[in-house]
Every structure is written in C-alpha cells, then in structure tokens.
Design a protein around this motif. Structure first.
Motif, PDB file in Angstrom:
ATOM      1  N   TYR A  28      40.947  26.589  43.377  1.00 16.34           N
ATOM      2  CA  TYR A  28      41.366  26.796  41.997  1.00 16.34           C
ATOM      3  C   TYR A  28      42.535  27.775  41.912  1.00 16.34           C
ATOM      4  O   TYR A  28      43.338  27.720  40.991  1.00 16.34           O
ATOM      5  N   LEU A  29      42.624  28.652  42.881  1.00 15.98           N
ATOM      6  CA  LEU A  29      43.586  29.751  42.799  1.00 15.98           C
ATOM      7  C   LEU A  29      44.876  29.499  43.576  1.00 15.98           C
ATOM      8  O   LEU A  29      45.940  29.904  43.137  1.00 15.98           O
ATOM      9  N   ALA A  54      32.307  29.933  45.377  1.00 14.01           N
ATOM     10  CA  ALA A  54      32.278  29.431  43.999  1.00 14.01           C
ATOM     11  C   ALA A  54      32.923  30.487  43.103  1.00 14.01           C
ATOM     12  O   ALA A  54      32.425  31.597  42.965  1.00 14.01           O
ATOM     13  N   HIS A  55      34.048  30.115  42.527  1.00 13.04           N
ATOM     14  CA  HIS A  55      34.849  31.062  41.753  1.00 13.04           C
ATOM     15  C   HIS A  55      34.454  31.011  40.275  1.00 13.04           C
ATOM     16  O   HIS A  55      34.310  29.934  39.699  1.00 13.04           O
ATOM     17  N   HIS A  75      38.869  29.507  47.808  1.00 16.67           N
ATOM     18  CA  HIS A  75      38.677  30.159  49.096  1.00 16.67           C
ATOM     19  C   HIS A  75      38.029  31.520  48.867  1.00 16.67           C
ATOM     20  O   HIS A  75      38.297  32.182  47.856  1.00 16.67           O
ATOM     21  N   TYR A  76      37.276  31.905  49.834  1.00 10.59           N
ATOM     22  CA  TYR A  76      36.648  33.222  49.723  1.00 10.59           C
ATOM     23  C   TYR A  76      37.713  34.307  49.575  1.00 10.59           C
ATOM     24  O   TYR A  76      37.570  35.260  48.819  1.00 10.59           O
ATOM     25  N   LYS A  93      47.693  41.427  49.468  1.00 10.27           N
ATOM     26  CA  LYS A  93      48.864  40.589  49.675  1.00 10.27           C
ATOM     27  C   LYS A  93      48.464  39.140  49.428  1.00 10.27           C
ATOM     28  O   LYS A  93      47.322  38.772  49.677  1.00 10.27           O
ATOM     29  N   PRO A  94      49.390  38.329  48.962  1.00 12.10           N
ATOM     30  CA  PRO A  94      49.079  36.905  48.804  1.00 12.10           C
ATOM     31  C   PRO A  94      48.836  36.257  50.160  1.00 12.10           C
ATOM     32  O   PRO A  94      49.445  36.660  51.159  1.00 12.10           O
TER      33      PRO A  94
END
Ligand code: ZN
Length: 100
Positions: A28-29, A54-55, A75-76, A93-94
């Motif tokens: 999702y991110l 699960a976000h 992702h975790y 950081k991304p």
C-alpha cells in the motif's frame, strides 16, 4: 506483534490481507510486490523490511478501526509500526526495492 488492543479480530483480518498480497496486491505504501512466502520457502525473514504486514490505512491513534476496510498489505519495513514506533518515522530513510 502484540500491541495493546490488537486482538483476534486483527489476526483474522491479517490473514485475509495476506491472501490479497499473495494474490498480487502490492504494498500500500511503496507499490512494490510483497513476498508472502514463509522464510523456509524462500521468502523474507519475518519482520524484516520486505516481509508482509497488515497496514492500518488510518492509524489506530487517529481513530482507525480494526475492520477489513481499514487494512491493506504493506511491507513490514514500509509499515508505520516498523522499528520502535512513530518517534523514528521522520528519521527513516526511504527504502529501495531490491531483489532477494
Ligand atoms: Zn512497501
């Protein structure tokens, strides 16, 4: 994994969301695919950057509900709950997607 307030309902939803990720729904991110395989089958180690989580789309601190509509695969490492919590968020950081 055990956060206060995350109970059986969360567990049930997490299973459903994991199936969605396994079927091809991306993070999702960061919109990269998520490898939901168990570590023993070649997937990422549990609770590593690229493992499934699960976000909460709306964070529970902001009134987000523990309902399926408020969850998406992520992702975790992309999930806001990664690390020691919100205090680290702005310093992180991304991530860069990489191959296993
Ligand atoms: Zn991601």
């Amino acid at each position: 994994m055990a956060k206060p307030g995350l109970g059986k309902r969360h567990q049930v939803i997490a299973v459903i969301v994991r199936k969605r990720a396994a079927a091809g729904e991306p993070c999702y991110l960061c919109h990269q695919p998520i490898d939901t395989r168990p570590e023993k089958d070649g997937g990422p180690p549990t609770r590593s950057r690229w493992s499934f989580s699960a976000h909460h789309i709306e964070e529970r601190n902001n009134g987000g509900q523990t309902v399926l509509a408020n969850y998406a695969p992520a992702h975790y490492g992309c999930n806001s709950s990664w690390g020691d919590g919100s205090t680290q968020r702005s310093k992180r950081k991304p991530w860069r997607p990489r191959k296993w």
